[in-house]
Scaffold this motif. Structure first.
Motif: not given
Length: 211
Positions: A171-179, A185-192
């Motif tokens: 569960a912790a690994n799944a949460e880390l992958r999600h984060l 995604s945030f970095i890509s949107v912010a850069a654009h």
């Protein structure tokens, strides 16, 4: 039928007794030695399950042997309560035996383990006239069995803990992958979004300089 006869007479494959030896005294000595080494006692009952005879190691049975004759079998051995039907079936020849493994009793502040077995008691004509109740002190084996059971329970508990920890890690690994995906995604949107106004500003500055 043959099995019943063997159980009734206990015929040995062979035997030899020195004629110079007192047979009755020797038999009693041998039997008493076997009782002592094997920690065995037995009770004989009539058809009404009243004790007619008690022999063997007295310390195997809590009650005084001399006070047990005439007593109900289940009064001296309360562990048999609830097995009345099985005892009746043994008397009727419908059941060969009844065996209770690792019956525990408290004796002088210590737990002892007994094995109890009930067999049909026949007369010389092969008629069922009562029950043979055999008791053996198996404390050493009982303690070992209890330790093995405890070890199995501890192992199952540890396995359960490991499984829960593995689920928590998954569960912790799944949460880390999600984060991590949210971060990318945030970095890509912010850069654009940052590139678009910077381009407009650069063009405006260049146009001003040309003007």
């Amino acid at each position: 039928k043959n099995r019943r006869r063997r159980r009734k007479y206990f015929s040995p494959a062979w035997s030899y007794v020195d004629p110079r030896v007192n047979r009755s005294a020797m038999d009693l000595s041998v039997i008493q030695t076997i009782w002592q080494v094997s920690k065995i006692a037995y009770a004989l009952t009539d058809k009404n399950l009243l004790i007619t005879e008690l022999q063997g190691q007295q310390d195997v049975i809590d009650a005084e042997m001399k006070n047990c004759q005439g007593s109900a079998l289940m009064e001296v051995f309360p562990e048999l309560l609830g097995n009345q039907k099985d005892l009746e079936d043994i008397l009727a020849g419908k059941l060969d035996s009844l065996k209770l493994q690792y019956v525990n009793r408290e004796r002088m502040g210590k737990t002892v383990y007994l094995t109890m077995e009930d067999l049909p008691y026949h007369n010389q004509q092969g008629e069922s006239i009562g029950i043979i109740h055999v008791v053996q002190d198996v404390t050493s084996a009982g303690e070992l069995e209890q330790q093995l059971t405890q070890n199995r329970n501890d192992l199952q508990l540890l396995q359960g803990q490991v499984q829960r920890q593995n689920l928590d890690l998954l569960a912790a690994n799944a949460e880390l992958r999600h984060l991590s995906e949210l971060k990318s995604s945030f970095i890509s949107v912010a850069a654009h979004e940052l590139r678009t106004p910077l381009t407009s500003m650069t063009l405006a500055v260049a146009f001003s300089e040309d003007s």
